[in-house]
Write a protein that holds these residues in place. Structure first.
Motif, PDB file in Angstrom:
ATOM      1  N   ASN A 121      31.043  19.323  35.923  1.00 40.17           N
ATOM      2  CA  ASN A 121      31.317  17.935  35.551  1.00 40.17           C
ATOM      3  C   ASN A 121      31.762  17.837  34.100  1.00 40.17           C
ATOM      4  OD1 ASN A 121      30.638  16.948  38.070  1.00 40.17           O
ATOM      5  ND2 ASN A 121      28.503  16.592  37.539  1.00 40.17           N
ATOM      6  N   ARG A 122      31.046  18.536  33.222  1.00 41.10           N
ATOM      7  CA  ARG A 122      31.389  18.469  31.800  1.00 41.10           C
ATOM      8  C   ARG A 122      32.802  19.005  31.545  1.00 41.10           C
ATOM      9  NH1 ARG A 122      25.727  19.394  31.151  1.00 41.10           N
ATOM     10  NH2 ARG A 122      25.967  21.629  31.519  1.00 41.10           N
ATOM     11  N   ILE A 123      33.126  20.142  32.170  1.00 39.66           N
ATOM     12  CA  ILE A 123      34.458  20.718  31.966  1.00 39.66           C
ATOM     13  C   ILE A 123      35.534  19.787  32.486  1.00 39.66           C
ATOM     14  CG2 ILE A 123      35.997  22.584  32.716  1.00 39.66           C
ATOM     15  CD1 ILE A 123      33.577  24.452  32.592  1.00 39.66           C
ATOM     16  N   TYR A 124      35.332  19.250  33.694  1.00 40.77           N
ATOM     17  CA  TYR A 124      36.331  18.345  34.278  1.00 40.77           C
ATOM     18  C   TYR A 124      36.532  17.127  33.379  1.00 40.77           C
ATOM     19  CZ  TYR A 124      38.581  15.153  37.541  1.00 40.77           C
ATOM     20  OH  TYR A 124      39.453  14.268  38.128  1.00 40.77           O
ATOM     21  N   ASN A 125      35.439  16.530  32.933  1.00 35.91           N
ATOM     22  CA  ASN A 125      35.550  15.341  32.094  1.00 35.91           C
ATOM     23  C   ASN A 125      36.191  15.654  30.746  1.00 35.91           C
ATOM     24  OD1 ASN A 125      34.301  13.841  34.092  1.00 35.91           O
ATOM     25  ND2 ASN A 125      32.259  14.055  33.219  1.00 35.91           N
TER      26      ASN A 125
END
Length: 649
Positions: A121-125
């Motif tokens: 999630n962090r990478i995608y965001n």
């Protein structure tokens, strides 16, 4: 510095004798290095990453974020780097810990999988908030991912494949990598550890025959020719265990997951059979006996066991090979004239993604190359196909009977043998169209695949495990060199996450005092580079993200003409009806909500969420569908267009 990327700058410094340290307390500075270590190293870094695909790129970013020096070794040139991620459809979707736990068959704890999910999630965001596009095919996703890592200051040596590990033959602890550059060996020291991100082994026929399919079967590789199992072999050299080697991702690309054999052989990489345009249903697959053996529109999802191409012929003590190999595509002029049969501007498979070959829109170039044969009669077609392929001729009388029966099914709209057109498949609607308009066309097909997921055994913290389940000191891996899943892979987003998560584990290790001078020492990243690579603040998208701003701006500037209110529609999706509601002001479409759906988790639902953003920005329901979720996308699009029609004045 020779052979470095033009975007890469390495600050190098020779180490003095005073700066040298000791491998362990039992070796003094006056003693020679152990025989398994080189006297001199070419490079030194805290973390050495082998492979610059999406896992390697996000691993390098994490090393920079942690303030740790890092060097990436990439086998390919800058233009050809990317691995299977480039060749895939590129769907970046959210997985979930429960699904990953089931796929790991309990080998990985739920706690670890929840951390990987959060990392994804962090990478995608972070990527999205920085304006990078993750909605396209795999090649565009890789470009965005690598651009982000490059921006943070990643040090990369292109055209420099890792060849073997430097390790203690007694303890198997890994201290570095031996690479090759312009025919010369390079020794690279890894003070904290080595991370293998070398991808799968699909392009290594010997390994494929040892682990996946018998030697009689030559799967067409749709991935990078560089995916030859280099990291797998390096891991085996230090006692790494293997896991899930009996699974093969026969990914849902191309109707029936097949490639056009002669074309693939000559180009040197798999060219999918992916019919488009009018008449794409006027085709069948047959074996040498002239008989159909499958639903030609069936999409195989990761599992080789249900692929009829691998069906044995004969009985115990009377093995006769494979009943449905060789296999052939038979079609008529409706398909030939109505659309191409190969990948045209598809960006699916290595040939399209890297611009190696693009199938012509009208099939004429491929007919002239002899990849397709053409004849006015089936008798002539069978004879020409046998000469072209070098195989025994198809039983022409049986083929005639097969086509007659198939055309009868088309007339009735029902395929009682294989159920074709009874269900909607992943990429294109299934259909039945008769083969009745000569001239006739044919080509040999071969099973195709996009990547393997089995390989090195991945441990809880990213370590590579040995056969006793113990972590091999100094060695870690991420991505398709060895996923923890058994059948369904984690996908692009979570491969990025595993690369990042595994690298963070390496960064937390104490630096080892490894003897030997290094000609070039990679410097720790600057504070600005660390800040650029940091993803810790991206558990959720920022409220002022560009996506939100674009939507707000589109609504504010819309000049439509609607009856203000809320309108609803329900359309059959891939798995069940999709119900939506759309809000309108007098001038704009202001919100789109999914009220009910049962589409595939992480694929269909993620595609609809992406389309909501695109539709609100475009202020239109006429936006592109999402690759990998075409049926769900088309149904959702139809529902939104229905609401727009209801609201229109």
């Amino acid at each position: 510095m020779k052979n470095m990327s033009r975007r890469t700058f390495l600050k190098s410094a020779a180490l003095t004798a005073a700066s040298m340290s000791i491998l362990n307390a039992g070796i003094s500075s006056a003693e020679q290095s152990p025989s398994f270590l080189p006297e001199f190293w070419d490079y030194e870094a805290d973390v050495v990453i082998v492979g610059y695909g999406i896992s390697g790129a996000m691993a390098a970013r994490e090393a920079i974020a942690q303030g740790v020096s890092c060097l990436v070794l990439e086998k390919c040139s800058e233009d050809l780097a990317g691995g299977s991620g480039c060749a895939s459809a590129g769907a970046v979707f959210g997985n979930n810990p429960e699904a990953m736990y089931r796929e790991s068959r309990g080998y990985i704890s739920m706690d670890t999988l929840m951390k990987i999910d959060a990392e994804g999630n962090r990478i995608y965001n972070w990527l999205t908030a920085n304006g990078l596009d993750l909605s396209g095919a795999g090649v565009s996703v890789y470009r965005s991912t690598r651009a982000a890592a490059d921006h943070c200051g990643t040090n990369v040596l292109y055209s420099t494949p890792g060849k073997r590990l430097v390790f203690n033959p007694e303890t198997h602890e890994v201290f570095g990598v031996v690479a090759e550059q312009n025919g010369r060996e390079l020794f690279i020291k890894a003070n904290k550890g080595v991370l293998l991100c070398t991808g799968c082994f699909l392009s290594n026929q010997e390994l494929m025959h040892r682990f996946i399919v018998p030697k009689e079967v030559k799967l067409a590789s749709l991935t990078s020719p560089a995916c030859t199992g280099d990291g797998l072999l390096m891991g085996l050299s230090v006692g790494a265990a293997l896991k899930n080697m009996n699974w093969q991702c026969l990914e849902n690309y191309g109707q029936g997951s097949v490639a056009i054999k002669k074309a693939s052989d000559e180009v040197g990489t798999g060219l999918l059979h992916s019919p488009t345009g009018e008449g794409r249903g006027a085709r069948i697959y047959v074996n040498t006996s002239g008989k159909r053996f499958m639903d030609e529109d069936f999409m195989f999802l990761h599992y080789k066991g249900n692929n009829p191409a691998f069906q044995y012929s004969g009985e115990f003590f009377n093995y006769q090979g494979f009943a449905n190999l060789p296999m052939y595509l038979i079609f008529d002029s409706k398909l030939f004239n109505g659309g191409c049969i190969g990948p045209h501007n598809a960006n699916l498979g290595w040939a399209n993604a890297k611009g190696i070959y693009n199938w012509s829109a009208d099939n004429q170039a491929e007919l002239e190359k002899g990849w397709i044969v053409k004849a006015d009669t089936l008798e002539e077609l069978v004879d020409m196909l046998a000469k072209q392929s070098g195989n025994a001729p198809i039983d022409v009388e049986a083929l005639k009977d097969t086509i007659t029966a198939y055309n009868g099914y088309c007339e009735k709209g029902v395929d009682p043998e294989f159920g074709r057109a009874a269900t909607q498949h992943y990429l294109v609607p299934s259909s039945l169209e008769p083969i009745n308009q000569p001239p006739y066309y044919a080509c040999e097909l071969t099973p195709a695949a996009i990547y393997t997921i089995g390989g090195l055994h991945w441990g809880e913290n990213g370590s590579t495990l040995d056969w006793e389940g113990h972590a091999i000191a100094g060695l870690y891996h991420a991505g398709d060199v060895g996923q923890f899943c058994e059948v369904s892979p984690v996908g692009l987003r979570d491969n990025m996450a595993v690369g990042s998560y595994s690298c963070r584990t390496i960064c937390a290790q104490p630096s080892r005092q490894i003897p030997g001078k290094a000609a070039s020492v990679i410097c720790a990243p600057t504070s600005a580079q660390r800040a650029a690579a940091d993803i810790t603040a991206f558990d959720t998208l920022p409220e002022d993200s560009s996506v939100d701003a674009d939507i707000k701006n589109a609504i504010a500037n819309a000049s439509g003409s609607y009856k203000a209110g809320t309108y609803s529609a329900t359309v059959q999706g891939r798995n069940a009806p999709i119900s939506i509601s759309v809000d309108f002001s007098d001038t704009a479409m202001t919100d789109i909500r999914i009220d009910a759906q049962a589409e595939t988790t992480g694929i269909g639902d993620a595609a609809m969420e992406t389309m909501i953003q695109n539709m609100l920005i475009a202020q239109s329901g006429d936006v592109d569908t999402i690759a990998g979720a075409t049926v769900s996308s088309k149904a959702f699009k139809e529902a939104v267009l229905s609401c727009i029609q209801q609201a229109a004045l």
